[in-house]
Design a protein around this motif. Structure first.
Motif, PDB file in Angstrom:
ATOM      1  N   GLY A 115      -5.096  44.383   6.790  1.00 46.06           N
ATOM      2  CA  GLY A 115      -6.272  43.761   6.208  1.00 46.06           C
ATOM      3  C   GLY A 115      -6.153  42.290   5.866  1.00 46.06           C
ATOM      4  O   GLY A 115      -6.744  41.839   4.874  1.00 46.06           O
ATOM      5  N   VAL A 116      -5.398  41.523   6.683  1.00 44.59           N
ATOM      6  CA  VAL A 116      -5.342  40.079   6.460  1.00 44.59           C
ATOM      7  C   VAL A 116      -5.847  39.355   7.709  1.00 44.59           C
ATOM      8  O   VAL A 116      -5.756  39.886   8.815  1.00 44.59           O
ATOM      9  N   PRO A 117      -6.385  38.140   7.554  1.00 42.23           N
ATOM     10  CA  PRO A 117      -6.845  37.384   8.727  1.00 42.23           C
ATOM     11  C   PRO A 117      -5.677  36.971   9.611  1.00 42.23           C
ATOM     12  O   PRO A 117      -4.533  36.877   9.149  1.00 42.23           O
ATOM     13  N   PHE A 118      -5.981  36.694  10.888  1.00 44.93           N
ATOM     14  CA  PHE A 118      -4.950  36.267  11.826  1.00 44.93           C
ATOM     15  C   PHE A 118      -5.481  35.153  12.711  1.00 44.93           C
ATOM     16  O   PHE A 118      -6.598  35.231  13.219  1.00 44.93           O
ATOM     17  N   ILE A 119      -4.657  34.104  12.891  1.00 44.25           N
ATOM     18  CA  ILE A 119      -4.999  32.977  13.758  1.00 44.25           C
ATOM     19  C   ILE A 119      -3.869  32.784  14.758  1.00 44.25           C
ATOM     20  O   ILE A 119      -2.707  32.618  14.372  1.00 44.25           O
ATOM     21  N   ALA A 120      -4.211  32.803  16.046  1.00 49.90           N
ATOM     22  CA  ALA A 120      -3.228  32.570  17.107  1.00 49.90           C
ATOM     23  C   ALA A 120      -3.369  31.142  17.610  1.00 49.90           C
ATOM     24  O   ALA A 120      -4.450  30.744  18.049  1.00 49.90           O
ATOM     25  N   VAL A 121      -2.285  30.378  17.540  1.00 48.31           N
ATOM     26  CA  VAL A 121      -2.266  29.020  18.079  1.00 48.31           C
ATOM     27  C   VAL A 121      -1.651  29.103  19.473  1.00 48.31           C
ATOM     28  O   VAL A 121      -0.479  29.459  19.622  1.00 48.31           O
ATOM     29  N   MET A 122      -2.444  28.786  20.505  1.00 50.06           N
ATOM     30  CA  MET A 122      -2.044  29.075  21.875  1.00 50.06           C
ATOM     31  C   MET A 122      -2.370  27.920  22.811  1.00 50.06           C
ATOM     32  O   MET A 122      -3.276  27.129  22.540  1.00 50.06           O
ATOM     33  N   PRO A 123      -1.636  27.828  23.927  1.00 52.17           N
ATOM     34  CA  PRO A 123      -2.002  26.855  24.955  1.00 52.17           C
ATOM     35  C   PRO A 123      -3.394  27.154  25.507  1.00 52.17           C
ATOM     36  O   PRO A 123      -3.787  28.324  25.625  1.00 52.17           O
ATOM     37  N   ARG A 124      -4.118  26.126  25.863  1.00 56.06           N
ATOM     38  CA  ARG A 124      -5.467  26.307  26.392  1.00 56.06           C
ATOM     39  C   ARG A 124      -5.462  27.081  27.716  1.00 56.06           C
ATOM     40  O   ARG A 124      -6.476  27.637  28.124  1.00 56.06           O
ATOM     41  N   THR A 125      -4.302  27.129  28.382  1.00 55.73           N
ATOM     42  CA  THR A 125      -4.204  27.813  29.671  1.00 55.73           C
ATOM     43  C   THR A 125      -3.959  29.316  29.542  1.00 55.73           C
ATOM     44  O   THR A 125      -3.839  30.010  30.560  1.00 55.73           O
ATOM     45  N   THR A 126      -3.868  29.830  28.328  1.00 55.80           N
ATOM     46  CA  THR A 126      -3.628  31.269  28.141  1.00 55.80           C
ATOM     47  C   THR A 126      -4.722  32.083  28.835  1.00 55.80           C
ATOM     48  O   THR A 126      -5.898  31.703  28.819  1.00 55.80           O
ATOM     49  N   SER A 127      -4.345  33.200  29.439  1.00 51.76           N
ATOM     50  CA  SER A 127      -5.299  33.993  30.216  1.00 51.76           C
ATOM     51  C   SER A 127      -6.475  34.448  29.357  1.00 51.76           C
ATOM     52  O   SER A 127      -6.321  34.764  28.172  1.00 51.76           O
ATOM     53  N   GLU A 129      -8.056  37.199  29.452  1.00 48.67           N
ATOM     54  CA  GLU A 129      -7.925  38.576  29.011  1.00 48.67           C
ATOM     55  C   GLU A 129      -7.111  38.675  27.720  1.00 48.67           C
ATOM     56  O   GLU A 129      -7.448  39.467  26.830  1.00 48.67           O
ATOM     57  N   LYS A 130      -6.052  37.870  27.613  1.00 55.20           N
ATOM     58  CA  LYS A 130      -5.271  37.892  26.366  1.00 55.20           C
ATOM     59  C   LYS A 130      -6.114  37.398  25.190  1.00 55.20           C
ATOM     60  O   LYS A 130      -6.044  37.945  24.084  1.00 55.20           O
ATOM     61  N   CYS A 131      -6.910  36.363  25.421  1.00 51.42           N
ATOM     62  CA  CYS A 131      -7.785  35.859  24.357  1.00 51.42           C
ATOM     63  C   CYS A 131      -8.772  36.942  23.927  1.00 51.42           C
ATOM     64  O   CYS A 131      -9.024  37.137  22.734  1.00 51.42           O
ATOM     65  N   ARG A 132      -9.310  37.670  24.893  1.00 52.09           N
ATOM     66  CA  ARG A 132     -10.246  38.751  24.577  1.00 52.09           C
ATOM     67  C   ARG A 132      -9.566  39.830  23.744  1.00 52.09           C
ATOM     68  O   ARG A 132     -10.150  40.354  22.778  1.00 52.09           O
ATOM     69  N   LEU A 133      -8.316  40.155  24.088  1.00 50.80           N
ATOM     70  CA  LEU A 133      -7.594  41.193  23.354  1.00 50.80           C
ATOM     71  C   LEU A 133      -7.284  40.766  21.923  1.00 50.80           C
ATOM     72  O   LEU A 133      -7.333  41.576  20.997  1.00 50.80           O
ATOM     73  N   ILE A 134      -6.945  39.491  21.728  1.00 52.89           N
ATOM     74  CA  ILE A 134      -6.700  38.978  20.376  1.00 52.89           C
ATOM     75  C   ILE A 134      -7.964  39.096  19.537  1.00 52.89           C
ATOM     76  O   ILE A 134      -7.942  39.563  18.382  1.00 52.89           O
ATOM     77  N   GLU A 135      -9.090  38.678  20.110  1.00 53.69           N
ATOM     78  CA  GLU A 135     -10.354  38.735  19.382  1.00 53.69           C
ATOM     79  C   GLU A 135     -10.796  40.180  19.159  1.00 53.69           C
ATOM     80  O   GLU A 135     -11.386  40.504  18.120  1.00 53.69           O
ATOM     81  N   PHE A 136     -10.497  41.069  20.098  1.00 51.50           N
ATOM     82  CA  PHE A 136     -10.810  42.487  19.930  1.00 51.50           C
ATOM     83  C   PHE A 136     -10.092  43.053  18.704  1.00 51.50           C
ATOM     84  O   PHE A 136     -10.630  43.915  17.994  1.00 51.50           O
ATOM     85  N   GLN A 137      -8.872  42.582  18.453  1.00 57.49           N
ATOM     86  CA  GLN A 137      -8.107  43.038  17.294  1.00 57.49           C
ATOM     87  C   GLN A 137      -8.501  42.311  16.006  1.00 57.49           C
ATOM     88  O   GLN A 137      -7.892  42.537  14.956  1.00 57.49           O
ATOM     89  N   GLY A 138      -9.509  41.442  16.089  1.00 60.08           N
ATOM     90  CA  GLY A 138      -9.985  40.755  14.890  1.00 60.08           C
ATOM     91  C   GLY A 138      -9.355  39.399  14.660  1.00 60.08           C
ATOM     92  O   GLY A 138      -9.600  38.769  13.623  1.00 60.08           O
ATOM     93  N   GLY A 139      -8.532  38.936  15.618  1.00 63.88           N
ATOM     94  CA  GLY A 139      -7.881  37.646  15.463  1.00 63.88           C
ATOM     95  C   GLY A 139      -8.748  36.491  15.946  1.00 63.88           C
ATOM     96  O   GLY A 139      -9.755  36.688  16.631  1.00 63.88           O
ATOM     97  N   GLU A 140      -8.325  35.295  15.613  1.00 66.06           N
ATOM     98  CA  GLU A 140      -9.005  34.061  16.022  1.00 66.06           C
ATOM     99  C   GLU A 140      -8.072  33.263  16.920  1.00 66.06           C
ATOM    100  O   GLU A 140      -6.876  33.150  16.631  1.00 66.06           O
ATOM    101  N   CYS A 141      -8.591  32.703  18.011  1.00 65.59           N
ATOM    102  CA  CYS A 141      -7.803  31.891  18.927  1.00 65.59           C
ATOM    103  C   CYS A 141      -8.014  30.409  18.613  1.00 65.59           C
ATOM    104  O   CYS A 141      -9.153  29.945  18.551  1.00 65.59           O
ATOM    105  N   HIS A 142      -6.915  29.711  18.433  1.00 65.46           N
ATOM    106  CA  HIS A 142      -6.943  28.272  18.139  1.00 65.46           C
ATOM    107  C   HIS A 142      -6.110  27.591  19.225  1.00 65.46           C
ATOM    108  O   HIS A 142      -4.900  27.802  19.305  1.00 65.46           O
ATOM    109  N   PHE A 143      -6.745  26.773  20.068  1.00 68.71           N
ATOM    110  CA  PHE A 143      -6.089  26.257  21.264  1.00 68.71           C
ATOM    111  C   PHE A 143      -5.511  24.851  21.067  1.00 68.71           C
ATOM    112  O   PHE A 143      -6.065  24.038  20.316  1.00 68.71           O
TER     113      PHE A 143
END
Length: 374
Positions: A115-127, A129-143
């Protein structure tokens, strides 16, 4: 003057920072993470078919069957338990991670679990599908545009939000209990017990944080096995150069095309002294290997699997040429459906100027004749 020097004789200083609400939340969070492990079965050890007469068996430890679909599920669980028990994760505050994808998917899962927020700091070239899976789990993508800036941006976000920067690249090697406790190495050896070569001659891993190779190598040494550990490194990564030169400060200027492995710096969790051998694998060879894997056993996997499989096949060929019998184990790290727009796309290969034909021919020749020509 220190505080202790100011204390009158017989007076006791007492600071109590305990918080019943936080301790109750912590106990429940740890319980939930441990329960995830308790209800998860072990991952399969798949056999890659080779001619019986070669006297060499090849296996892939299929980590894609974890709840979040990759080897990184083990790491994320360990990192969360480590950070929770250290008091680093707090209710309502975000967990932030620098990741090229799979670790972030798994950490987003555990963040949601407690029950805590999550932010993934990732290269803009990340696939995508991986971004979709992170967001599906409730995470936020930060490029970020430059993968080398992930570390600083993650630390900045943690300071800005009051959250915790998980920092897998520092803590991967110490968060996992490498002596046992159902780590990946213990699991491999247990699953091989009834095979004709129960103690593998080689285990091949790939390195993103370096935590998996550290766990396997430490366990091998601790249990006094004769198994050797090889780490396969992709292009645009400095692990091989740092290991071969002994220079811990070596860097490279661009990010790896093989998501999940390869780093622009020697990560703190990579333990070069613990491993026996390294191979530098061309990206085209890694992609040829995962496509061969699909043809042989009907399973699609990501490029990190291909990097390790290429090295494992090379070791198999060496053993056959030298008349040595034994087994070789490598890892199936994550499923290929995360990379349909990359490693399984001929258009992407052309865009990246990658020619897999010579490497495909080398693999087919090996499987047909037992002779390595790659």
């Amino acid at each position: 003057m220190t505080i202790s020097q100011q204390i009158p004789n017989g007076v006791t200083l007492d600071i109590d920072r305990s918080d019943d609400a936080y301790r109750g939340w912590l106990k429940e969070a740890v319980r939930k993470v441990q329960a995830d492990a308790n209800r998860s079965a072990d991952t399969h050890l798949l056999r890659f078919p080779l001619p019986e007469k070669w006297g060499v068996d090849l296996y892939l430890k299929d980590e894609s069957t974890h709840p979040t679909g990759s080897l990184k599920h083990r790491l994320a669980r360990s990192l969360f338990l480590y950070a929770l028990c250290n008091g680093w994760i707090r209710p309502g505050r975000p967990v932030i991670e620098a990741s090229s994808g799979s670790t972030a998917v798994s950490e987003a899962y555990f963040a949601k679990l407690i029950g805590v927020p999550f932010i993934a700091v990732m290269p803009r070239t990340t696939s995508a599908e991986k971004c979709r899976l992170i967001e599906f789990q409730g995470g936020e993508c930060h490029f970020v545009d430059d993968p080398r800036g992930m570390y600083e941006e993650s630390a900045r976000l943690a300071a800005e939000t009051g959250g915790h920067y998980m920092d897998q690249f520092t803590y991967a090697e110490r968060a996992t209990d490498w002596r046992g406790n159902n780590n990946i190495a213990e699991s491999i050896f247990r699953q091989l017990e009834l095979e004709r070569f129960p103690e593998p001659a080689w285990i091949v891993a790939t390195a993103g944080t370096g935590g998996t190779s550290a766990t396997i190598a430490r366990y091998v040494h601790y249990m006094q096995h004769d198994t050797r550990v090889c780490v396969a490194d992709p292009e645009n990564s400095c692990f091989f150069d740092g290991w071969s030169t002994g220079d811990p400060d070596i860097t490279c200027d661009c990010g790896s095309r093989i998501e999940g492995i390869g780093r622009p710096r020697m990560e703190p969790s990579f333990l070069p002294g613990a491993i026996d051998r390294m191979m530098k694998v061309p990206d085209a060879a890694a992609i040829a290997a995962v496509r061969a894997l699909e043809r042989v056993i009907g399973r699609r996997a990501g490029g990190s699997t291909g990097t390790g499989l290429w090295s494992a096949l090379k070791i198999v060929a060496e053993m056959v040429a030298e008349g040595r019998r034994g087994s070789v184990v490598t890892l199936l790290c994550d499923p290929g459906d995360r990379y349909l727009d990359k490693y399984y796309s001929d258009a992407w290969l052309a865009e990246q100027d990658l020619d897999i034909a010579p490497h495909t021919a080398a693999i087919e020749s090996l499987l047909r004749t037992g002779v390595w020509s790659g």
